[in-house]
Design a protein around this motif. Structure first.
Motif, short mmCIF file in Angstrom:
data_model
loop_
_atom_site.label_atom_id
_atom_site.label_comp_id
_atom_site.label_asym_id
_atom_site.label_seq_id
_atom_site.Cartn_x
_atom_site.Cartn_y
_atom_site.Cartn_z
N TYR A 138 2.20 -1.38 -2.51
CA TYR A 138 2.54 -0.12 -2.98
C TYR A 138 1.48 1.04 -2.59
CZ TYR A 138 4.37 3.55 -5.93
OH TYR A 138 4.62 4.82 -6.49
N ARG A 139 1.58 2.06 -1.86
CA ARG A 139 0.46 2.84 -1.22
C ARG A 139 -0.25 3.61 -2.59
NH1 ARG A 139 2.25 8.21 -0.27
NH2 ARG A 139 4.63 8.37 -0.37
N LEU A 140 0.46 4.06 -3.50
CA LEU A 140 -0.12 5.06 -4.31
C LEU A 140 -1.23 4.05 -5.37
CD1 LEU A 140 2.88 7.30 -5.73
CD2 LEU A 140 0.87 7.63 -3.93
N MET A 141 -1.17 2.72 -4.95
CA MET A 141 -2.16 1.84 -5.87
C MET A 141 -3.74 2.15 -5.20
SD MET A 141 -0.48 0.17 -8.35
CE MET A 141 -1.63 -1.15 -8.66
N TYR A 142 -3.77 2.60 -3.92
CA TYR A 142 -4.96 2.41 -3.37
C TYR A 142 -5.65 3.76 -3.36
CZ TYR A 142 -3.58 -1.83 -1.77
OH TYR A 142 -3.05 -3.27 -1.81
N ARG A 143 -6.99 3.50 -3.31
CA ARG A 143 -8.00 4.80 -3.59
C ARG A 143 -8.58 5.22 -2.18
NH1 ARG A 143 -13.06 5.84 -7.41
NH2 ARG A 143 -13.61 7.84 -6.83
N TYR A 144 -9.00 4.31 -1.46
CA TYR A 144 -9.79 4.39 -0.33
C TYR A 144 -8.82 4.09 0.87
CZ TYR A 144 -13.79 4.33 -3.71
OH TYR A 144 -14.69 4.57 -4.70
N TRP A 145 -9.12 5.17 2.01
CA TRP A 145 -8.03 5.12 3.07
C TRP A 145 -8.83 4.94 4.44
CZ3 TRP A 145 -2.81 3.71 3.36
CH2 TRP A 145 -2.10 3.83 2.05
N GLY A 146 -8.66 4.47 5.34
CA GLY A 146 -9.12 4.54 6.69
C GLY A 146 -8.36 5.55 7.42
N GLN A 147 -8.85 6.02 8.70
CA GLN A 147 -8.37 7.04 9.33
C GLN A 147 -7.27 6.51 10.07
OE1 GLN A 147 -10.82 5.30 10.28
NE2 GLN A 147 -10.34 4.67 12.60
N GLY A 148 -7.03 5.25 10.44
CA GLY A 148 -5.75 4.78 11.04
C GLY A 148 -6.35 4.26 12.83
N THR A 149 -5.51 3.28 13.03
CA THR A 149 -5.55 2.84 14.57
C THR A 149 -4.30 2.72 14.99
OG1 THR A 149 -6.64 1.19 15.90
CG2 THR A 149 -5.55 0.38 14.10
N TYR A 166 -3.18 1.55 9.08
CA TYR A 166 -4.14 2.09 8.11
C TYR A 166 -4.47 0.79 7.24
CZ TYR A 166 -2.48 6.82 9.20
OH TYR A 166 -2.14 7.78 9.98
N CYS A 167 -5.95 0.79 6.95
CA CYS A 167 -6.18 -0.25 5.67
C CYS A 167 -6.44 0.88 4.64
CB CYS A 167 -7.19 -1.06 6.11
SG CYS A 167 -8.74 -0.26 6.37
N ALA A 168 -6.38 -0.02 3.41
CA ALA A 168 -6.71 0.74 2.10
C ALA A 168 -7.47 -0.19 1.04
CB ALA A 168 -5.50 1.50 1.63
N ALA A 169 -8.08 0.35 0.18
CA ALA A 169 -8.92 -0.50 -0.86
C ALA A 169 -8.74 0.16 -2.01
CB ALA A 169 -10.16 -0.76 -0.42
N VAL A 170 -8.72 -0.86 -3.18
CA VAL A 170 -8.91 -0.49 -4.48
C VAL A 170 -9.69 -1.22 -5.19
CG1 VAL A 170 -6.62 -1.49 -5.12
CG2 VAL A 170 -7.57 0.70 -6.53
N ARG A 171 -10.75 -0.82 -5.86
CA ARG A 171 -11.25 -1.89 -6.98
C ARG A 171 -10.44 -2.15 -8.24
NH1 ARG A 171 -16.31 1.69 -6.03
NH2 ARG A 171 -17.56 0.66 -4.69
N THR A 172 -10.53 -3.46 -8.38
CA THR A 172 -10.04 -3.98 -9.63
C THR A 172 -10.54 -5.13 -10.03
OG1 THR A 172 -7.67 -4.82 -9.93
CG2 THR A 172 -8.59 -5.49 -7.85
N ASP A 173 -9.86 -5.33 -11.38
CA ASP A 173 -10.65 -6.48 -12.23
C ASP A 173 -9.51 -7.59 -11.89
OD1 ASP A 173 -11.89 -4.31 -14.91
OD2 ASP A 173 -12.82 -5.11 -13.10
N LEU A 174 -8.57 -7.37 -11.57
CA LEU A 174 -7.41 -8.38 -11.26
C LEU A 174 -7.86 -9.01 -9.86
CD1 LEU A 174 -4.20 -6.47 -12.22
CD2 LEU A 174 -5.78 -7.90 -13.79
N ARG A 175 -8.46 -10.04 -10.07
CA ARG A 175 -8.95 -10.84 -8.84
C ARG A 175 -7.97 -11.47 -7.82
NH1 ARG A 175 -13.56 -11.04 -7.27
NH2 ARG A 175 -13.42 -13.27 -6.34
N HIS A 176 -6.68 -11.73 -8.82
CA HIS A 176 -5.84 -12.72 -7.70
C HIS A 176 -4.34 -11.65 -7.55
CE1 HIS A 176 -8.45 -15.52 -8.62
NE2 HIS A 176 -8.31 -15.78 -9.97
N SER A 177 -4.75 -10.25 -7.75
CA SER A 177 -3.53 -9.54 -7.63
C SER A 177 -3.95 -8.60 -6.44
CB SER A 177 -3.15 -8.76 -8.88
OG SER A 177 -2.10 -8.13 -8.73
#
Length: 127
Positions: A110-121, A95-106
């Motif tokens: 940890y999975r609970l940090m992420y908001r958007y998730w794909g369906q998996g492959t 799975y890939c996951a994304a989270v918008r963040t102002d911390l550009r170099h971080s």
């Protein structure tokens, strides 16, 4: 609608390679940290790798370090996971996951940090 779509999984022999792609639609990945996770049957979802929005920072689980490489192409709104020297223990749904963040170099695995998730492959490594 914000969405992540993974592709590139499949069946590969031990020692082989695959490149997974994670494409975003409905939002841009420019300001998002991205993580790749995997979940094998009977196991918890594991953070495999992550990349910061600036692409300066990457991180890998010890089990994949030296074999997997994460990268991103913001022009294509896509993140990749190049997987080499695959082994049967790499078999899992990825799975890939994304989270918008102002911390550009971080980034974080940890999975609970992420908001958007794909369906998996599915990735299956077997002879």
């Amino acid at each position: 609608q914000s969405q992540l779509v993974e592709s590139g999984g499949g069946l590969v022999q031990p020692g082989g390679s695959l490149r997974l792609s994670c494409e975003a639609s409905g939002f841009t990945l420019d300001d998002s940290a991205i993580g790749w996770f995997r979940e094998a049957p009977g196991k918890e979802r594991e953070g495999v790798s992550c990349i910061s929005s600036s692409a300066i920072t990457t991180d890998y689980a010890d089990s994949v370090k030296g074999r997997f490489t994460i990268s991103r192409d913001n022009a294509k709104n896509t993140v990749y996971l190049q997987m080499n020297s695959l082994q049967p223990e790499d078999t899992a749904v990825y799975y890939c996951a994304a989270v918008r963040t102002d911390l550009r170099h971080s980034c974080s695995r940890y999975r609970l940090m992420y908001r958007y998730w794909g369906q998996g492959t599915q990735v299956t490594v077997s002879s």
